[in-house]
Design a protein around this motif. Structure first.
Motif, mmCIF file in Angstrom:
data_model
loop_
_atom_site.group_PDB
_atom_site.id
_atom_site.type_symbol
_atom_site.label_atom_id
_atom_site.label_comp_id
_atom_site.label_asym_id
_atom_site.label_seq_id
_atom_site.Cartn_x
_atom_site.Cartn_y
_atom_site.Cartn_z
ATOM 1 N N VAL A 40 46.257 35.689 43.173
ATOM 2 C CA VAL A 40 45.073 36.213 42.469
ATOM 3 C C VAL A 40 44.817 37.663 42.893
ATOM 4 C CG1 VAL A 40 42.599 35.903 42.028
ATOM 5 C CG2 VAL A 40 44.061 33.889 42.325
ATOM 6 N N ASP A 41 44.853 37.907 44.221
ATOM 7 C CA ASP A 41 44.622 39.281 44.731
ATOM 8 C C ASP A 41 45.597 40.268 44.069
ATOM 9 O OD1 ASP A 41 43.293 38.779 47.943
ATOM 10 O OD2 ASP A 41 44.110 37.140 46.768
ATOM 11 N N ILE A 42 46.875 39.879 44.045
ATOM 12 C CA ILE A 42 47.917 40.767 43.521
ATOM 13 C C ILE A 42 47.703 41.030 42.023
ATOM 14 C CG2 ILE A 42 50.439 40.983 43.135
ATOM 15 C CD1 ILE A 42 49.775 40.975 46.111
ATOM 16 N N GLY A 63 44.311 50.762 47.162
ATOM 17 C CA GLY A 63 43.967 49.342 47.054
ATOM 18 C C GLY A 63 44.468 48.567 48.243
ATOM 19 N N GLU A 64 43.788 47.471 48.555
ATOM 20 C CA GLU A 64 44.166 46.708 49.750
ATOM 21 C C GLU A 64 45.597 46.189 49.679
ATOM 22 O OE1 GLU A 64 41.806 43.276 50.927
ATOM 23 O OE2 GLU A 64 42.952 43.171 52.785
ATOM 24 N N GLU A 65 46.040 45.785 48.481
ATOM 25 C CA GLU A 65 47.344 45.124 48.377
ATOM 26 C C GLU A 65 48.468 46.081 47.983
ATOM 27 O OE1 GLU A 65 46.964 42.542 49.847
ATOM 28 O OE2 GLU A 65 44.879 42.059 49.456
ATOM 29 N N LYS A 66 48.412 47.310 48.478
ATOM 30 C CA LYS A 66 49.510 48.255 48.228
ATOM 31 C C LYS A 66 49.637 49.212 49.410
ATOM 32 C CE LYS A 66 48.575 51.990 45.299
ATOM 33 N NZ LYS A 66 48.177 53.100 46.165
ATOM 34 N N LEU A 80 39.857 50.084 45.739
ATOM 35 C CA LEU A 80 39.698 48.714 45.226
ATOM 36 C C LEU A 80 40.004 47.643 46.275
ATOM 37 C CD1 LEU A 80 39.410 46.735 42.725
ATOM 38 C CD2 LEU A 80 41.900 46.972 42.469
ATOM 39 N N ASP A 81 39.114 46.687 46.376
ATOM 40 C CA ASP A 81 39.447 45.419 47.030
ATOM 41 C C ASP A 81 39.447 44.372 45.918
ATOM 42 O OD1 ASP A 81 39.787 43.174 48.538
ATOM 43 O OD2 ASP A 81 38.393 43.782 50.116
ATOM 44 N N PRO A 82 40.633 43.929 45.492
ATOM 45 C CA PRO A 82 40.699 43.059 44.310
ATOM 46 C C PRO A 82 40.032 41.704 44.533
ATOM 47 C CG PRO A 82 42.861 43.228 45.354
ATOM 48 C CD PRO A 82 41.975 44.218 46.037
ATOM 49 N N VAL A 83 40.105 41.211 45.767
ATOM 50 C CA VAL A 83 39.355 39.995 46.129
ATOM 51 C C VAL A 83 38.795 40.241 47.525
ATOM 52 C CG1 VAL A 83 39.425 37.518 46.585
ATOM 53 C CG2 VAL A 83 40.916 38.476 44.819
ATOM 54 N N ASP A 84 37.504 40.424 47.633
ATOM 55 C CA ASP A 84 36.900 40.497 48.961
ATOM 56 C C ASP A 84 36.341 39.107 49.248
ATOM 57 O OD1 ASP A 84 36.149 41.886 51.354
ATOM 58 O OD2 ASP A 84 34.083 41.661 50.671
ATOM 59 N N GLY A 85 36.967 38.453 50.214
ATOM 60 C CA GLY A 85 36.650 37.044 50.465
ATOM 61 C C GLY A 85 37.817 36.176 50.035
ATOM 62 N N THR A 86 39.020 36.568 50.460
ATOM 63 C CA THR A 86 40.217 35.798 50.080
ATOM 64 C C THR A 86 40.214 34.419 50.756
ATOM 65 O OG1 THR A 86 41.512 37.769 49.631
ATOM 66 C CG2 THR A 86 42.758 35.790 50.126
ATOM 67 N N THR A 87 39.761 34.360 52.013
ATOM 68 C CA THR A 87 39.701 33.054 52.688
ATOM 69 C C THR A 87 38.744 32.128 51.930
ATOM 70 O OG1 THR A 87 40.160 34.178 54.759
ATOM 71 C CG2 THR A 87 39.353 31.928 54.935
HETATM 72 CA CA CA Z 1 40.889 41.661 49.824
#
Ligand code: CA
Ligand code: IPD
Ligand code: CA
Length: 256
Positions: A40-42, A63-66, A80-87
């Motif tokens: 989902v994050d990606i 972005g967090e995922e790059k 960008l944080d695409p999902v903050d609260g991944t856990t």
């Molecule tokens: Ca994140």
């Protein structure tokens, strides 16, 4: 610029369905101890960046995922944080957000934090106030820590500091009404901005965790301290007391 920010909010909201739908939330990779990324994050980062690139081809994308090497911090940047609260997303805890900010010349000019589980969209533009679903918001008017509800992040990626962090949390807990820990720093900052929380602190956050949320707090009349490893935000009247209690003593540092 306003047009671009409005469009950015639309892009972010559109991607909210990716978080609530959770398609791929069970495909997890551990980037570090208790630091996770899911499909989902990606996907959310890819989709949002593709649309932002069309909207404003000149802006850089952080972005967090790059990999973010070579970003000119003085230039214009989407953060960008695409999902903050991944856990939270992995556990279907239903408190995760998308956090997007725009910075130029080293200043955050715009921020949006979207919580699709509650359909709450927090926005702020520098000098123009902060809003929740389009309505103006303000930090709380609390004057004493004894009347306050505060959030302290557990810094899960920084377990070697857990002793001093929990000691800090204990000092705050002893003086305030109670403590909360939501698991999305962007949402915790948004809750300070709208007065649901009176203060927030977490050690070791990254720029994508706090960029949008910190602007929300200051535009809602609150105060922030972002220095070294510390991110602190609160309603102005409790700042002195809150900050004093958060300070790590030398002794705790040595023992930590
Ligand atoms: Ca994140
Ligand atoms: C995390 C969340 C969490 C905070 C962590 C962050 P992530 O972001 O904001 O509340 O305690 O320090 O890393 O990894 O879910 O984007
Ligand atoms: Ca984050």
């Amino acid at each position: 610029m306003e047009m671009i920010f409005e469009k950015a909010v639309e892009i972010v909201k559109k991607n909210g369905a990716e978080l609530t739908g959770r398609d791929g939330a069970d495909t997890i990779r551990e980037k570090g101890r208790t630091d996770y990324v899911t499909e989902v994050d990606i996907r959310v980062q890819r989709q949002i960046f593709a649309e932002l690139k069309e909207l404003d081809p000149t802006a850089q994308l952080l972005g967090e995922e790059k990999e973010n090497e070579g970003i000119d911090r003085k230039g214009s940047i989407w953060i960008l944080d695409p999902v903050d609260g991944t856990t939270n997303l992995i556990h279907d805890f239903q408190h995760s957000t998308i956090s997007l900010a725009y910075a130029k010349g080293g200043k955050i000019l715009f921020g949006v934090v979207y919580d699709p589980f509650h359909e709450e969209c927090f926005t702020a533009e520098l000098g123009k106030g902060a809003f929740l679903n389009g309505k103006p918001i303000q930090v709380s008017k609390k004057e004493q820590l004894g009347d306050c509800l505060t959030a302290i992040g557990t810094s899960p990626g920084c377990r070697e500091h857990a002793d001093e962090n929990f000691a800090r949390m204990r000092r705050i807990y002893d003086q305030c009404q109670d403590i909360r820990r939501i698991g999305s720093a962007a949402l915790e900052l948004s809750y300070v901005a709208c007065g649901r929380l009176d203060g927030f602190y977490e050690e070791n956050l990254k720029i994508w965790d706090y960029a949008a949320g910190s602007l929300l707090v200051t535009e809602a009349g609150g105060t922030t301290v972002i220095e070294g490893p510390d991110t602190m935000a609160c309603t102005p009247k409790i700042r002195e007391e809150f900050q004093k209690l958060l300070k790590i003593t030398e002794e705790e540092r040595w023992n930590g």
